[in-house]
Design a protein around this motif. Sequence first.
Motif, PDB file in Angstrom:
ATOM      1  N   GLU A 117      -8.707  -4.105  -3.566  1.00 49.41           N
ATOM      2  CA  GLU A 117      -9.150  -2.716  -3.736  1.00 49.41           C
ATOM      3  C   GLU A 117     -10.515  -2.485  -3.091  1.00 49.41           C
ATOM      4  OE1 GLU A 117      -8.943   0.714  -3.941  1.00 49.41           O
ATOM      5  OE2 GLU A 117      -7.278   0.037  -5.202  1.00 49.41           O
ATOM      6  N   HIS A 118     -10.735  -1.230  -2.638  1.00 51.46           N
ATOM      7  CA  HIS A 118     -12.029  -0.821  -2.083  1.00 51.46           C
ATOM      8  C   HIS A 118     -12.786   0.136  -3.004  1.00 51.46           C
ATOM      9  CE1 HIS A 118     -11.829  -2.685   1.875  1.00 51.46           C
ATOM     10  NE2 HIS A 118     -10.563  -2.308   1.966  1.00 51.46           N
ATOM     11  N   ASP A 119     -12.106   0.710  -3.993  1.00 53.40           N
ATOM     12  CA  ASP A 119     -12.731   1.672  -4.906  1.00 53.40           C
ATOM     13  C   ASP A 119     -13.547   0.905  -5.953  1.00 53.40           C
ATOM     14  OD1 ASP A 119     -13.280   3.471  -7.038  1.00 53.40           O
ATOM     15  OD2 ASP A 119     -11.545   4.698  -6.524  1.00 53.40           O
ATOM     16  N   ALA A 132      -5.604   3.980  -3.654  1.00 47.88           N
ATOM     17  CA  ALA A 132      -5.957   4.648  -2.397  1.00 47.88           C
ATOM     18  C   ALA A 132      -5.294   6.022  -2.329  1.00 47.88           C
ATOM     19  CB  ALA A 132      -5.530   3.799  -1.203  1.00 47.88           C
ATOM     20  N   GLN A 170       0.814  -1.214   0.000  1.00 44.11           N
ATOM     21  CA  GLN A 170       0.000   0.000   0.000  1.00 44.11           C
ATOM     22  C   GLN A 170       0.846   1.262   0.000  1.00 44.11           C
ATOM     23  OE1 GLN A 170      -2.968  -1.469   3.170  1.00 44.11           O
ATOM     24  NE2 GLN A 170      -3.970   0.297   2.308  1.00 44.11           N
ATOM     25  N   GLU A 207      -4.389  -2.142  -2.833  1.00 47.60           N
ATOM     26  CA  GLU A 207      -5.027  -0.816  -2.869  1.00 47.60           C
ATOM     27  C   GLU A 207      -4.196   0.217  -3.633  1.00 47.60           C
ATOM     28  OE1 GLU A 207      -7.088   0.584   0.603  1.00 47.60           O
ATOM     29  OE2 GLU A 207      -7.022  -1.404   1.527  1.00 47.60           O
TER      30      GLU A 207
END
Length: 249
Positions: free
Chosen positions: A203-205, A176, A88, A173
Motif C-alpha cells: 500500500e501507498h496510503d 487505491a 490491484q 493496493e
Amino acid sequence: MSDNILEIKDLTVSFDGFKAVNKLNTSVKKGDIHFFIGPNGAGKTTLLDAICGRVRPAEGSILFKSISDVTKMSEHQIVELGIGRKFQVPSVFMGITIYENMELAAVKKRSLYSSLFSKLNKEQMERIEDVLRTIGLYEKRYRTPAALSHGEKQWLEIGMLLVQQPEIMLLDEPVAGMGRKETERTGELLKEISETCSVIVVEHDMEFVRECADKVTVLHEGMLLDEGNMQDVQNNPKVIEVYLGRGGE
C-alpha cells in the motif's frame, strides 16, 4: 511452535540480472495485518508475485507454517494450500450477479464452464451468505457488479477470496482510488478478516497503513530498509529520506 505463518528467507528474485528482491528476510505472524511499503520499484509487488507463485525466485525460500516451501509449488497448489491473492484491478465477472460471482469463487475452480455445473453444498451456501454480510453486499447480492461503486467492487473480490477460506490473504493496493469513507470501511473489514486470516498488504496510503498495520516492512531497492510498528518506522531517518519524505510516492 512458531507463531509465524510465513517465513521469507534470503529471498532473491532477478529479472535479466536486475535483483527486484535482494536477499530479503522477514516473517508474517498469524493473525497480523502486515504491510509492505516503499517507493516505486522497491520490490513490493514482486514479493507478492513470489509468494503466490507468479514468479520463481533465483534464491531463497518462502515457508508456509514452517513446513511447505511455496517457491517449489505451482500457483494452483499455493491457492489450495491456503494463500489467496487479490490484484490491484478487480477481476470479477461483470455479466453475472454478485451472488453468482461468489458461487464461482466458492467451488475454487477457475474454469467458468466447470463451475457452472458444480453444485454447492449447504455449508458453502451458508459461507457465501456470511461473507456477503461481512463485506456489506448481502442486500445487493442479486445485482451485477456493474452496479457497484469502485470500493464495493474491491470488497466483492475480497469476499471472493474469503469464501475460499484462505489462511493468508495478499492484497495489492486495496484502497487505491477510494474515498476516505470507503478506505475506512476497508480498514474495518481487514481487521475483521485478520481474526481468522493473516493479511499481507502492499500500500501507498500512509494514513491507511497507520490505521491498520500490526507490522510494517519497508523495502528499498529490493532490500529490507526497516521493520516494526508504524510509529517507529515512520520516525526512522532512512525511511523518511527514501520514502516518506517524498510524500509516500
